[in-house]
Design a protein around this motif. Sequence first.
Motif, PDB file in Angstrom:
ATOM      1  N   GLN A  37       0.823  -1.214   0.000  1.00 19.66           N
ATOM      2  CA  GLN A  37       0.000   0.000   0.000  1.00 19.66           C
ATOM      3  C   GLN A  37       0.854   1.260   0.000  1.00 19.66           C
ATOM      4  OE1 GLN A  37      -2.684  -0.553   3.433  1.00 19.66           O
ATOM      5  NE2 GLN A  37      -4.370  -0.331   1.964  1.00 19.66           N
ATOM      6  N   ASN A  43      -0.995   5.109  -7.000  1.00 18.26           N
ATOM      7  CA  ASN A  43      -1.458   6.221  -6.172  1.00 18.26           C
ATOM      8  C   ASN A  43      -1.717   7.487  -6.976  1.00 18.26           C
ATOM      9  OD1 ASN A  43      -2.244   7.410  -3.776  1.00 18.26           O
ATOM     10  ND2 ASN A  43      -0.191   8.101  -3.241  1.00 18.26           N
ATOM     11  N   LEU A  75      -3.093  12.899  -6.660  1.00 14.54           N
ATOM     12  CA  LEU A  75      -2.838  11.677  -5.904  1.00 14.54           C
ATOM     13  C   LEU A  75      -4.116  11.173  -5.243  1.00 14.54           C
ATOM     14  CD1 LEU A  75       0.544  12.464  -4.093  1.00 14.54           C
ATOM     15  CD2 LEU A  75       0.184  11.181  -6.204  1.00 14.54           C
ATOM     16  N   ARG A  76      -4.247   9.854  -5.169  1.00  6.59           N
ATOM     17  CA  ARG A  76      -5.377   9.268  -4.447  1.00  6.59           C
ATOM     18  C   ARG A  76      -5.189   9.421  -2.940  1.00  6.59           C
ATOM     19  NH1 ARG A  76      -5.448   3.540  -7.845  1.00  6.59           N
ATOM     20  NH2 ARG A  76      -5.838   4.466  -9.909  1.00  6.59           N
ATOM     21  N   ASP A  77      -3.953   9.273  -2.493  1.00  3.18           N
ATOM     22  CA  ASP A  77      -3.672   9.350  -1.061  1.00  3.18           C
ATOM     23  C   ASP A  77      -2.405  10.171  -0.833  1.00  3.18           C
ATOM     24  OD1 ASP A  77      -3.247   9.012   1.625  1.00  3.18           O
ATOM     25  OD2 ASP A  77      -3.479   6.832   1.631  1.00  3.18           O
ATOM     26  N   GLY A 106       3.089   3.946  -8.288  1.00  9.62           N
ATOM     27  CA  GLY A 106       2.970   3.955  -6.838  1.00  9.62           C
ATOM     28  C   GLY A 106       3.905   5.004  -6.263  1.00  9.62           C
ATOM     29  N   ASN A 107       3.881   5.146  -4.945  1.00  9.81           N
ATOM     30  CA  ASN A 107       4.710   6.164  -4.304  1.00  9.81           C
ATOM     31  C   ASN A 107       6.193   5.957  -4.583  1.00  9.81           C
ATOM     32  OD1 ASN A 107       2.543   7.558  -3.132  1.00  9.81           O
ATOM     33  ND2 ASN A 107       2.477   6.120  -1.406  1.00  9.81           N
TER      34      ASN A 107
END
Length: 356
Positions: A37, A43, A75-77, A106-107
């Motif tokens: 995650q 993301n 960004l989603r998060d 991803g990040n």
Amino acid sequence: MSVQHPSQPPALWWRVARVLLPVLLLAGSVVLYKAWQLLWKPNVTASAFGPAYLYIRSGSSFQAVLDSLTRHELLRDPETFAQVARWRDYPAHVQPGRYLLTPELGNSALLDKLRLGQQDTVAFTIDAFKYKPQLVRQVARQLEADSAQLRRLLNDNGQLLRRYQLDTTTILTMFLPGPYRFLWNTSATQFLDSAAAMHHRFWTAERRRQADSLKLTPTQVHVLASIVQRETSEPTDKPIIAGVYLNRLRTGMRLQADPTLLWAIGNFGVKRVLNKDKLVDSPYNTYKHKGLPPGPITSANRSSLNAVLKPAAHQYYFFCARPDRSGFSDFAETYAQHKRNARKYQRTLDSLKILR
């Protein structure tokens, strides 16, 4: 007769392992899932409006980057991104640029891109322009380059002479209209240096020999090509018109080029040049002054430059737009022939009630 032995109880370690193994597997799965995650889960927000770009200005802080990502909902998060960014010391390695953000990032992959400065280049076209402010606006719309600094550099005679052997008038000959590709965070100086490099590549040894054979410098070729370009957009007419002006230069005639007159009066929208226009006091008034004007009246493209370098050989000294307004010209060897052609064109303007 067989002897029965009582079954041995399982060893203690095995009993413990049977209890702990599922716990450890579950804990490991949770850790791996949390790591996925944080590091690898996509993301970047998918956009229905085409590619998404993150613009990081020179000198930006990490907080400014994070604010931009959040404000534009890229960004989603954002929180997990900020967490991983701090772990990887990204705040100390912010690099400016324009970065393409794709939904699968991803990040971890996004931070690799940002830390290494793996930005996308900006592809754009510089259209033909007549004045420096038009060039500055085109560049400022595409690049981070400071428009005020670019204006200062284009008007700094000493700097231009030292760096490019051009002055504030002839500097416009350095820019070839057409496609360019730059890093978004290109500075004003870097932009000029890149344009100079492209200009140098255009002026091959062969083209320089062609210019020498015409007794013209590269700068003079650009100036004459700018006049040819304003006279016509028809590729077949360009070498013929170039030949007309070269014939005039060789014999000492004034160029009497209407486009230079329009540049002098500051109005390229004029359809009909009047006698009073020919009285304007300007070094660009080629009805008054012999030879080429001091600088270009537009940025000449490659086809116009090549038309001057490879002019048509003929005995024409005059030309006039055709009365059918096709964009082509009628050519003449004598002034009498030219006057007949000019009268036909003027009658067309009269019939259309074009007075200016």
